[in-house]
Design a protein around this motif. Structure first.
Motif, PDB file in Angstrom:
ATOM      1  N   GLY A 131      67.457  84.818  84.998  1.00 14.76           N
ATOM      2  CA  GLY A 131      66.612  83.888  85.733  1.00 14.76           C
ATOM      3  C   GLY A 131      65.132  83.922  85.421  1.00 14.76           C
ATOM      4  N   ALA A 132      64.719  84.799  84.495  1.00 12.69           N
ATOM      5  CA  ALA A 132      63.294  84.850  84.154  1.00 12.69           C
ATOM      6  C   ALA A 132      62.852  83.556  83.485  1.00 12.69           C
ATOM      7  N   LYS A 133      61.667  83.080  83.836  1.00 16.46           N
ATOM      8  CA  LYS A 133      61.120  81.852  83.264  1.00 16.46           C
ATOM      9  C   LYS A 133      60.254  82.184  82.043  1.00 16.46           C
ATOM     10  N   LEU A 134      60.889  82.513  80.949  1.00 17.68           N
ATOM     11  CA  LEU A 134      60.179  82.846  79.703  1.00 17.68           C
ATOM     12  C   LEU A 134      59.944  81.548  78.940  1.00 17.68           C
ATOM     13  N   VAL A 135      58.707  81.039  79.026  1.00 16.28           N
ATOM     14  CA  VAL A 135      58.468  79.667  78.576  1.00 16.28           C
ATOM     15  C   VAL A 135      57.423  79.535  77.474  1.00 16.28           C
ATOM     16  N   HIS A 136      56.803  80.631  77.071  1.00 13.02           N
ATOM     17  CA  HIS A 136      55.708  80.523  76.106  1.00 13.02           C
ATOM     18  C   HIS A 136      55.718  81.754  75.206  1.00 13.02           C
ATOM     19  N   LEU A 137      55.561  81.531  73.887  1.00 11.98           N
ATOM     20  CA  LEU A 137      55.620  82.616  72.905  1.00 11.98           C
ATOM     21  C   LEU A 137      54.455  82.498  71.934  1.00 11.98           C
ATOM     22  N   VAL A 138      53.731  83.595  71.774  1.00 10.38           N
ATOM     23  CA  VAL A 138      52.563  83.644  70.903  1.00 10.38           C
ATOM     24  C   VAL A 138      52.680  84.883  70.019  1.00 10.38           C
ATOM     25  N   ALA A 139      52.169  84.803  68.784  1.00  7.57           N
ATOM     26  CA  ALA A 139      52.181  85.959  67.890  1.00  7.57           C
ATOM     27  C   ALA A 139      50.885  86.040  67.106  1.00  7.57           C
ATOM     28  N   SER A 140      50.521  87.242  66.774  1.00 12.09           N
ATOM     29  CA  SER A 140      49.438  87.482  65.817  1.00 12.09           C
ATOM     30  C   SER A 140      49.798  86.822  64.490  1.00 12.09           C
ATOM     31  N   PRO A 141      48.819  86.425  63.693  1.00  8.95           N
ATOM     32  CA  PRO A 141      49.115  85.802  62.403  1.00  8.95           C
ATOM     33  C   PRO A 141      49.646  86.770  61.347  1.00  8.95           C
ATOM     34  N   LEU A 142      49.572  88.072  61.581  1.00  5.22           N
ATOM     35  CA  LEU A 142      50.009  89.023  60.572  1.00  5.22           C
ATOM     36  C   LEU A 142      51.527  88.993  60.418  1.00  5.22           C
ATOM     37  N   THR A 143      51.981  89.242  59.189  1.00  5.63           N
ATOM     38  CA  THR A 143      53.388  89.073  58.836  1.00  5.63           C
ATOM     39  C   THR A 143      54.316  89.839  59.759  1.00  5.63           C
ATOM     40  N   ARG A 144      53.996  91.091  60.034  1.00  5.75           N
ATOM     41  CA  ARG A 144      54.890  91.925  60.835  1.00  5.75           C
ATOM     42  C   ARG A 144      55.052  91.399  62.260  1.00  5.75           C
ATOM     43  N   ALA A 145      54.003  90.782  62.792  1.00  6.78           N
ATOM     44  CA  ALA A 145      54.100  90.205  64.132  1.00  6.78           C
ATOM     45  C   ALA A 145      54.917  88.921  64.117  1.00  6.78           C
ATOM     46  N   GLN A 146      54.691  88.084  63.104  1.00 10.89           N
ATOM     47  CA  GLN A 146      55.458  86.844  62.987  1.00 10.89           C
ATOM     48  C   GLN A 146      56.945  87.129  62.806  1.00 10.89           C
ATOM     49  N   GLU A 147      57.275  88.142  62.011  1.00  8.52           N
ATOM     50  CA  GLU A 147      58.680  88.485  61.787  1.00  8.52           C
ATOM     51  C   GLU A 147      59.315  89.083  63.035  1.00  8.52           C
ATOM     52  N   THR A 148      58.538  89.774  63.847  1.00 12.01           N
ATOM     53  CA  THR A 148      59.061  90.292  65.109  1.00 12.01           C
ATOM     54  C   THR A 148      59.278  89.161  66.104  1.00 12.01           C
ATOM     55  N   ALA A 149      58.402  88.183  66.074  1.00 11.11           N
ATOM     56  CA  ALA A 149      58.507  87.058  67.014  1.00 11.11           C
ATOM     57  C   ALA A 149      59.668  86.122  66.683  1.00 11.11           C
ATOM     58  N   ALA A 150      60.072  86.077  65.416  1.00  6.94           N
ATOM     59  CA  ALA A 150      61.081  85.090  65.001  1.00  6.94           C
ATOM     60  C   ALA A 150      62.386  85.189  65.790  1.00  6.94           C
ATOM     61  N   PRO A 151      63.012  86.372  65.920  1.00 10.72           N
ATOM     62  CA  PRO A 151      64.249  86.416  66.704  1.00 10.72           C
ATOM     63  C   PRO A 151      64.024  86.182  68.199  1.00 10.72           C
ATOM     64  N   ILE A 152      62.833  86.480  68.695  1.00 10.30           N
ATOM     65  CA  ILE A 152      62.524  86.167  70.094  1.00 10.30           C
ATOM     66  C   ILE A 152      62.508  84.654  70.279  1.00 10.30           C
ATOM     67  N   ALA A 153      61.876  83.963  69.333  1.00 11.93           N
ATOM     68  CA  ALA A 153      61.835  82.497  69.384  1.00 11.93           C
ATOM     69  C   ALA A 153      63.243  81.917  69.382  1.00 11.93           C
ATOM     70  N   ALA A 154      64.106  82.468  68.514  1.00 14.46           N
ATOM     71  CA  ALA A 154      65.476  81.970  68.430  1.00 14.46           C
ATOM     72  C   ALA A 154      66.243  82.238  69.722  1.00 14.46           C
ATOM     73  N   ALA A 155      66.046  83.418  70.294  1.00 16.36           N
ATOM     74  CA  ALA A 155      66.777  83.789  71.507  1.00 16.36           C
ATOM     75  C   ALA A 155      66.349  82.959  72.707  1.00 16.36           C
ATOM     76  N   LEU A 156      65.060  82.613  72.768  1.00 21.45           N
ATOM     77  CA  LEU A 156      64.535  81.912  73.934  1.00 21.45           C
ATOM     78  C   LEU A 156      64.399  80.409  73.730  1.00 21.45           C
ATOM     79  N   GLY A 157      64.645  79.944  72.494  1.00 25.11           N
ATOM     80  CA  GLY A 157      64.496  78.518  72.214  1.00 25.11           C
ATOM     81  C   GLY A 157      63.059  78.058  72.287  1.00 25.11           C
ATOM     82  N   LEU A 158      62.142  78.885  71.804  1.00 26.66           N
ATOM     83  CA  LEU A 158      60.718  78.564  71.857  1.00 26.66           C
ATOM     84  C   LEU A 158      60.111  78.486  70.465  1.00 26.66           C
ATOM     85  N   GLU A 159      59.030  77.750  70.340  1.00 29.29           N
ATOM     86  CA  GLU A 159      58.240  77.743  69.116  1.00 29.29           C
ATOM     87  C   GLU A 159      57.224  78.878  69.181  1.00 29.29           C
ATOM     88  N   ILE A 160      56.894  79.427  68.017  1.00 30.47           N
ATOM     89  CA  ILE A 160      55.885  80.484  67.950  1.00 30.47           C
ATOM     90  C   ILE A 160      54.513  79.854  67.776  1.00 30.47           C
TER      91      ILE A 160
END
Length: 220
Positions: free
Chosen positions: A52-81
């Motif tokens: 039931g958590a309202k996870l509605v917004h996803l942001v990442a640092s521009p560095l590669t390691r942060a973007q790659e960590t954010a990618a599966p989060i984006a897929a799991a939550l249906g959000l754009e980075i």
């Protein structure tokens, strides 16, 4: 008064066989273990969303390691980075060097150590807190606009900026021993808000069982 939560996520393990203090250098990718950590933290948030958590917004640092960590989060939550430079790694004069601990024995580096409370070798701690908290407040507003009361946002960042932001949030001094940071790989430091006022800090380690043996060289 609207409630909101902002989750500050540290990236996963980086492939760094030479032990370089990579800082803001480009093209430092996640290792295989780091990718597994990223999937683990994505599952952590997916479970919260399922509850039931309202996870509605996803942001990442521009560095590669942060973007790659954010990618599966984006897929799991249906959000754009969304990318925000305010949550990238701290500047560091030792960036690009390996074996930094041994190099500190050389007199040529001693001038950089003249004020560890600032710190003199990199971006001031206060400056890091200011930029991260500005990004946090913007993310809080965006999350509330999208999800309403109880909305949550995820910001994928780096150890030192997250840690000093937590220290500031808890009213503690910013200068510290880097070995004592409680901000492990893909850990989640959560800032809870009532309106625009910070009401609490929480911490979780979704990848705790993957940490033994993981490379853990701070970027700053």
């Amino acid at each position: 008064m609207s409630r909101a939560s902002i989750h500050l996520v540290r990236h996963g393990e980086v492939f760094n066989p030479d032990g370089v203090l990579y800082g803001r250098l480009p093209e430092f990718h996640l290792s295989d273990l780091g990718q597994e950590m990223a999937r683990r933290v994505a599952s952590h948030f997916q479970s919260q969303k399922n509850d039931g958590a309202k996870l509605v917004h996803l942001v990442a640092s521009p560095l590669t390691r942060a973007q790659e960590t954010a990618a599966p989060i984006a897929a799991a939550l249906g959000l754009e980075i969304e990318t925000d430079e305010r949550i990238l790694e701290a500047e560091n004069r030792f960036e690009g060097l390996s074996g930094v601990k041994s190099r500190l024995r050389s007199p040529r580096y001693w001038p950089l150590l003249r004020n560890p409370m600032k710190p003199s070798w990199g971006e001031p701690y206060v400056q890091q807190v200011d930029r991260v908290m500005a990004a946090v407040q913007d993310a809080r507003v965006r999350a509330l606009e999208t999800g309403g009361d109880g909305a949550e946002a995820v910001l994928v960042s780096h150890q030192l900026p997250i840690w000093v932001t937590r220290l500031a949030a808890e009213g503690r001094r910013l200068w510290h021993d880097p070995r004592n940071r409680e901000c492990t790989l893909t850990s989640v430091t959560t800032l809870d808000f009532e309106g625009d006022v910070l009401s609490g800090v929480r911490y979780a380690e979704p990848s705790a069982d993957l940490l033994p043996g993981a490379a853990n060289i701070p970027g700053a």
